[in-house]
Design an enzyme around this catalytic site. Sequence first.
Site, mmCIF file in Angstrom:
data_model
loop_
_atom_site.group_PDB
_atom_site.id
_atom_site.type_symbol
_atom_site.label_atom_id
_atom_site.label_comp_id
_atom_site.label_asym_id
_atom_site.label_seq_id
_atom_site.Cartn_x
_atom_site.Cartn_y
_atom_site.Cartn_z
ATOM 1 N N LYS A 204 132.029 23.951 99.466
ATOM 2 C CA LYS A 204 132.568 24.194 100.805
ATOM 3 C C LYS A 204 131.479 24.090 101.863
ATOM 4 O O LYS A 204 131.670 23.465 102.909
ATOM 5 C CB LYS A 204 133.242 25.566 100.853
ATOM 6 C CG LYS A 204 133.943 25.865 102.172
ATOM 7 C CD LYS A 204 134.596 27.239 102.169
ATOM 8 C CE LYS A 204 135.777 27.286 101.241
ATOM 9 N NZ LYS A 204 136.510 28.573 101.338
ATOM 10 N N GLU A 210 123.335 25.639 93.100
ATOM 11 C CA GLU A 210 123.405 24.861 91.861
ATOM 12 C C GLU A 210 124.005 23.477 92.111
ATOM 13 O O GLU A 210 123.519 22.460 91.594
ATOM 14 C CB GLU A 210 124.250 25.602 90.816
ATOM 15 C CG GLU A 210 123.721 26.971 90.421
ATOM 16 C CD GLU A 210 124.266 28.098 91.281
ATOM 17 O OE1 GLU A 210 124.229 29.248 90.831
ATOM 18 O OE2 GLU A 210 124.760 27.818 92.414
ATOM 19 N N GLY A 265 137.830 29.690 95.774
ATOM 20 C CA GLY A 265 137.373 28.695 94.812
ATOM 21 C C GLY A 265 138.161 28.699 93.518
ATOM 22 O O GLY A 265 138.523 27.641 92.990
ATOM 23 N N ARG A 266 138.469 29.894 92.998
ATOM 24 C CA ARG A 266 139.155 29.962 91.703
ATOM 25 C C ARG A 266 140.639 29.613 91.824
ATOM 26 O O ARG A 266 141.337 29.561 90.817
ATOM 27 C CB ARG A 266 138.972 31.349 91.087
ATOM 28 C CG ARG A 266 139.450 32.512 91.958
ATOM 29 C CD ARG A 266 138.916 33.826 91.426
ATOM 30 N NE ARG A 266 139.207 34.967 92.263
ATOM 31 C CZ ARG A 266 138.498 35.327 93.331
ATOM 32 N NH1 ARG A 266 137.453 34.596 93.696
ATOM 33 N NH2 ARG A 266 138.811 36.404 94.025
ATOM 34 N N GLU A 351 137.068 37.620 88.147
ATOM 35 C CA GLU A 351 136.473 37.479 89.476
ATOM 36 C C GLU A 351 137.388 38.083 90.530
ATOM 37 O O GLU A 351 136.919 38.574 91.560
ATOM 38 C CB GLU A 351 136.207 36.003 89.791
ATOM 39 C CG GLU A 351 135.350 35.812 91.035
ATOM 40 C CD GLU A 351 134.910 34.383 91.249
ATOM 41 O OE1 GLU A 351 133.740 34.174 91.605
ATOM 42 O OE2 GLU A 351 135.733 33.457 91.061
ATOM 43 N N HIS A 382 140.614 33.307 61.651
ATOM 44 C CA HIS A 382 139.609 33.384 60.590
ATOM 45 C C HIS A 382 138.325 34.036 61.098
ATOM 46 O O HIS A 382 137.266 33.888 60.488
ATOM 47 C CB HIS A 382 139.326 31.981 60.045
ATOM 48 C CG HIS A 382 140.515 31.362 59.398
ATOM 49 N ND1 HIS A 382 140.783 31.487 58.045
ATOM 50 C CD2 HIS A 382 141.555 30.647 59.918
ATOM 51 C CE1 HIS A 382 141.911 30.851 57.758
ATOM 52 N NE2 HIS A 382 142.396 30.336 58.873
ATOM 53 N N LYS A 510 123.921 35.601 94.010
ATOM 54 C CA LYS A 510 123.385 34.429 94.708
ATOM 55 C C LYS A 510 122.228 34.822 95.619
ATOM 56 O O LYS A 510 121.185 34.160 95.660
ATOM 57 C CB LYS A 510 124.487 33.768 95.545
ATOM 58 C CG LYS A 510 125.589 33.102 94.753
ATOM 59 C CD LYS A 510 126.607 32.509 95.723
ATOM 60 C CE LYS A 510 127.770 31.864 94.997
ATOM 61 N NZ LYS A 510 128.783 31.315 95.942
#
Length: 545
Positions: A204, A210, A265-266, A351, A382, A510
Site C-alpha cells: 500500500k 520486506e 491486508g488480510r 491477526e 498419523h 515493524k
Amino acid sequence: MTVMNSYPQWQTLQRLSQQLPHMRSLFAEDPKRAESMSVSAAGLMLDYSKNRVTTEVMQSLLAMAQSAGLKDKINAMFAGERINTTEQRAVLHTALRASADSEIDVDGQNIVPEVQQTLAKMEAFVEAITSGEWRGFTGKAITDIVSIGIGGSFLGPKIATQALRPYWSGKLKCHFVANVDATSLVEKLKLVDPETTLFLMSSKSFGTQETLTNTLSARDWFLSQGGTQQDIAKHFAAITSNVAKATAFGMDEANIFPMWDWVGGRYSLWSAIGLPIALMVGMDNFRALLQGASDMDRHFVEAPLAQNMPVIMGMLSVWYSNFFNAQSHVVLTYDHYLRGLPAYFQQLDMESNGKSVTLDGERVDFNTGPVIWGGEGTNGQHAYHQLLHQGTALIPADFIMPLQSHNPLGEHHAQLASNCFGQTQALMQGRTFDEALAELAGSKLSDQDKAIIARHKVMDGNKPSNTLLMDKLTPQTLGALIALYEHRTFVQGVIWQINSFDQWGVELGKTLGNDVLARLGAAEESTDLDGSSNRLIRLFRQGHL
C-alpha cells in the site's frame, strides 16, 4: 462486571456448560440431530451436530449475539460505517465483491464504480499478459509471474492460487515471494528468465520493508541480466496507493493498481492484490471467486441468526473459548488443493482477534483469539490427531471436504471421505473402558494386562467438531468458504467487543525491527537496549559466535 458476564445469557450458559451430557447421549436421544443442526448456504453445508450443544445452548448463544447487537454491527460494516475505530476507517472488503449496481458510500462517495473500474483494468491487464500481447524487453511474451508481498498481500493470493490449480490456464507460472530472507527470492529467480518474467509488487505504501527490499533486489537482478531502466515498465507492475514512488521506481502508471484504506491486508485478495489469482485462472474464474464470496455476504446479512452459518460458527467458537477455556482451534482439510487454507485462516483469525483490550480500551479478563492451526487431515491422522483424541486439552476442530474430486482415481476419494467422517465420529464417541476391554477379549494377555492395555485405549470422546462440505472445490465455493471464515471472525470480535480490524502488535514489531536494522549497520556498537538485544546485535556485527 466484564464484557462477557455483562450479557444476560452469561449465567445460563455457565450453568449449561456444566450440565451437558456426553454427545453419545445427545445422538442417542435425537436420531435426527444432524438434520436439525445443519445449515446450507452459498454452495456449502455445515453439520455442527457433533458439538457440545443442545437446543437450549444454541438458543442462549444466539440470544447473546442479539444482546451484543450483532445484526446492527453487521449492517454497520456493510454500510461503510467506521467500525475500525482505532484507525477511523470503514471495513469494506465486502464492497470488492458487491454487484455493479450496488451503492456503498464512504465519505459521501459511492465506491462501487471505482471497484468496478479496477476490475475492468485488471481484466485488460490479464488479457494482455495471457494473450501474449504484452511483450518483454526482448520481444518475448511473459511466461512467469513473481508476486512480491507480505502478510495479506502474499498469503491470500498464494493460497487461493494453489487451491484453484484445476482452473489454471496453463499459460503462466506463478512464484510467490514474501520472506526477506534472500534465499526465498534467490531460489525463485533461479526458476525464471528475465526476458519473460513480470514482477508484481504489492505494498500500500510502496515502503513495506520486506516487500520493498525484495522488489529492489529483483530490479537489481533484472538490470544485471540485460534489462535497462527504460525496460522496467515492461517487467514490473504494482498494487499500491503510492503512485509517485511506483513511477519513480520505473513503473508505468497504467500498470499501477489501487489499494484502499477501507480494505485490510488480510481481507485484500478480492482486490487487485488478487491479480496473481486472476492471471493464473482467468478473470471469469476470478469473478466467480468474487461471486461465491458475495453469495456468502448476502447469506450473512439476510439469514436469521439460527440459520446463519458464520454466526453459528462464530458463536460456537465463543462457546468453547469462554465457557470451556479452549485455547486453540484446528482446521483440517480433506482436499490436497486446500492444504494451505489453515495457514490463511490462521492469519485471518489471529491477526484480527489477537487482542487484549475492548473497543473502549479496557483490559479484557477472558479468552479472545484462539490459536488457529491445522493442515491436511489425512496426514494429521498419523501425527497430531493423537493429541486431539487422547490429549488433555479441548481442541474444537473443523473438517472441510468436497464430495467430488477433481482427480477421481479408484477408491482414493472414498478412502479420503471415510477418513474424514471416521475422525469426526471417533472424536465424538471415543471409546469406553468396557469397549476397549471387549476388543482384547480374544488376546492371550492375562486379565490384569488386558485391564492395563484397555486403559491406554480409552478415549473420552465428546470432542467437538464441525464438518463443512461442498459438492466440488470451484472458484465460487472457495470464495464462499473464505468469506465464511471472514464473517465467523467478525462475529467473535463483536461478542468480545474488540476491534477485529487493526493490528498494532504487527506494527510494533515493524517499528522495533527498523530500529534494530539501523543499529546493525551503525558505526558504533549498540549499548542502550536490553542486555539480550545488545548482545545479539553485537554477535551479528561480528558475523560469528
